[in-house]
Design a protein around this motif. Structure first.
Motif, short mmCIF file in Angstrom:
data_model
loop_
_atom_site.label_atom_id
_atom_site.label_comp_id
_atom_site.label_asym_id
_atom_site.label_seq_id
_atom_site.Cartn_x
_atom_site.Cartn_y
_atom_site.Cartn_z
N GLN A 312 5.24 -38.45 35.00
CA GLN A 312 6.35 -37.52 35.12
C GLN A 312 6.13 -36.56 36.29
N ASN A 357 12.87 -35.89 34.32
CA ASN A 357 11.85 -36.52 33.48
C ASN A 357 12.48 -36.99 32.18
N VAL A 362 10.26 -41.32 34.56
CA VAL A 362 11.19 -40.54 35.38
C VAL A 362 12.43 -41.38 35.61
#
Length: 371
Positions: A312, A357, A362
């Motif tokens: 992330q 995120n 992502v």
């Protein structure tokens, strides 16, 4: 009365004018008839009291002559006065119901625009021609405001690009300057080849910067060209673009058409594929094992979502991921412009671009307007 005014307000101007004029004429006719009746009765009372004598005269005219003049002259003058007053009131009613509100709104809009302000709204309660004109004027204001905001945003983006370009260009230029000084130094005897190679690398970096700047500028100024596209053609384009990734990193593609009719639509396919290519390449760099690609067609827009199962982004990265030339690790040709290019293309085509995120990775979402 309020219901009658509301009904007149919704009628076309010509029809409302005819109805209000007809109503005013009828009212005036009734009032004139009542006046004539009363005037005749008053003259009869006057004649009984003053005209009975044959010797009564006024300015040399006999009583009968004065009575005839009074009857017809008073009737004509009084009728004309009643008609004028009723028509004046009728015109005022027509103006207040059909014209006043819309004209006031339009004048307010003109004054605001003359003061270089677009932060206002126009509302007209009427559903006639002037009401439609007022609403069209407000739609024009909204379109102009959106265009000015987009132009302002493009200028701000261009400032960011120029600032970032100047900042990042200093590094290779500084290195080149140092290499030139080393080459011209009498102490340099054995490092010439290494210095020349380093200079070539820095020159390549400068060339890459200039090329990217040209691409960004052309994207912002490029005209929007939309092509007719069928769902089958669009599906084939998406599958072909997704198949360009390496075979050891699978792409899970989901394509959904949520429109009621499956007719063709207008879409800037080249722009969509440009954004999708950036999304997939970015996802490929960070994905661990898989990439999810979701493409959804709705009545008004197209949404392309790419999700990777990589690490992330930090708060700093999320805040700056769409800033031109931003990258936590700049290496090779990766200059942090991919997401910025996606943002520019999407905004130019009436959409937007987001990066966020999600649990386990992502996701990037590109949205384009459809016609």
């Amino acid at each position: 009365m309020a219901k009658l005014k509301r009904k007149l307000a919704d009628l076309p101007i010509r029809e409302a004018l005819l109805r209000i004029t007809l109503t005013g004429t009828l009212v005036a006719s009734v009032m004139i008839m009542v006046f004539l009746f009363v005037w005749n009765a008053l003259l009869n009372l006057w004649a009984i009291n003053f005209l009975a004598s044959d010797n009564w005269r006024f300015l040399g005219f006999s009583a009968q002559t004065v009575g005839v003049f009074a009857l017809f002259g008073g009737a004509i003058l009084g009728s004309f006065l009643i008609l004028a007053l009723v028509m004046r009131k009728t015109a005022a009613v027509f103006y207040n119901i059909k014209l006043a509100s819309s004209l006031k709104q339009l004048n307010h809009g003109v004054e605001q625009i003359q003061n270089q302000s677009l932060d206002f709204e126009l509302h007209s309660p009427n559903h006639d021609e002037l009401g439609d004109l007022t609403r069209s004027f407000d739609e024009m204001r909204q379109a102009l405001q959106a265009a000015l905001q987009q132009s302002w945003q493009l200028l701000e983006d261009q400032k960011e690009v120029n600032a970032a370009f100047s900042h990042d260009l200093r590094t290779p230029l500084t290195v080149l300057q140092g290499d030139v000084e080393m080459l011209t130094s009498s102490q340099n005897e054995n490092n010439t080849e290494a210095l020349v190679q380093d200079m070539q690398r820095q020159l390549q970096r400068v060339t890459d910067f200039v090329s990217l700047m040209s691409k960004i500028t052309s994207l912002q100024a490029a005209p929007i060209e939309k092509d007719d596209c069928t769902p089958e053609q669009f599906s084939a384009l998406i599958h072909d673009e997704a198949s360009h990734l390496s075979a050891d990193l699978p792409v899970n593609l989901k394509l959904a058409d949520q429109r009621k009719t499956k007719a063709s639509f207008k879409l800037a396919t080249s722009a969509v594929l440009e954004v999708l290519d950036n999304q997939l390449n970015n996802a490929q760099k960070f994905a661990k094992s898989t990439i999810d690609l979701s493409v959804v067609l709705t009545t008004h827009d197209l949404q392309v979502t790419v999700t990777n199962d990589g690490p992330q982004l930090s708060k700093v990265e999320l805040a700056n991921v769409r800033v031109p030339f931003f990258s936590q690790q700049k290496a090779g040709h990766h200059l942090g412009v991919g997401m910025y290019i996606c943002k520019v293309i999407c905004q130019t085509h009436g959409g937007d671009f987001t990066v966020r995120n999600v649990p386990g990775g992502v996701t990037t979402t590109a949205r384009f307007s459809l016609e």
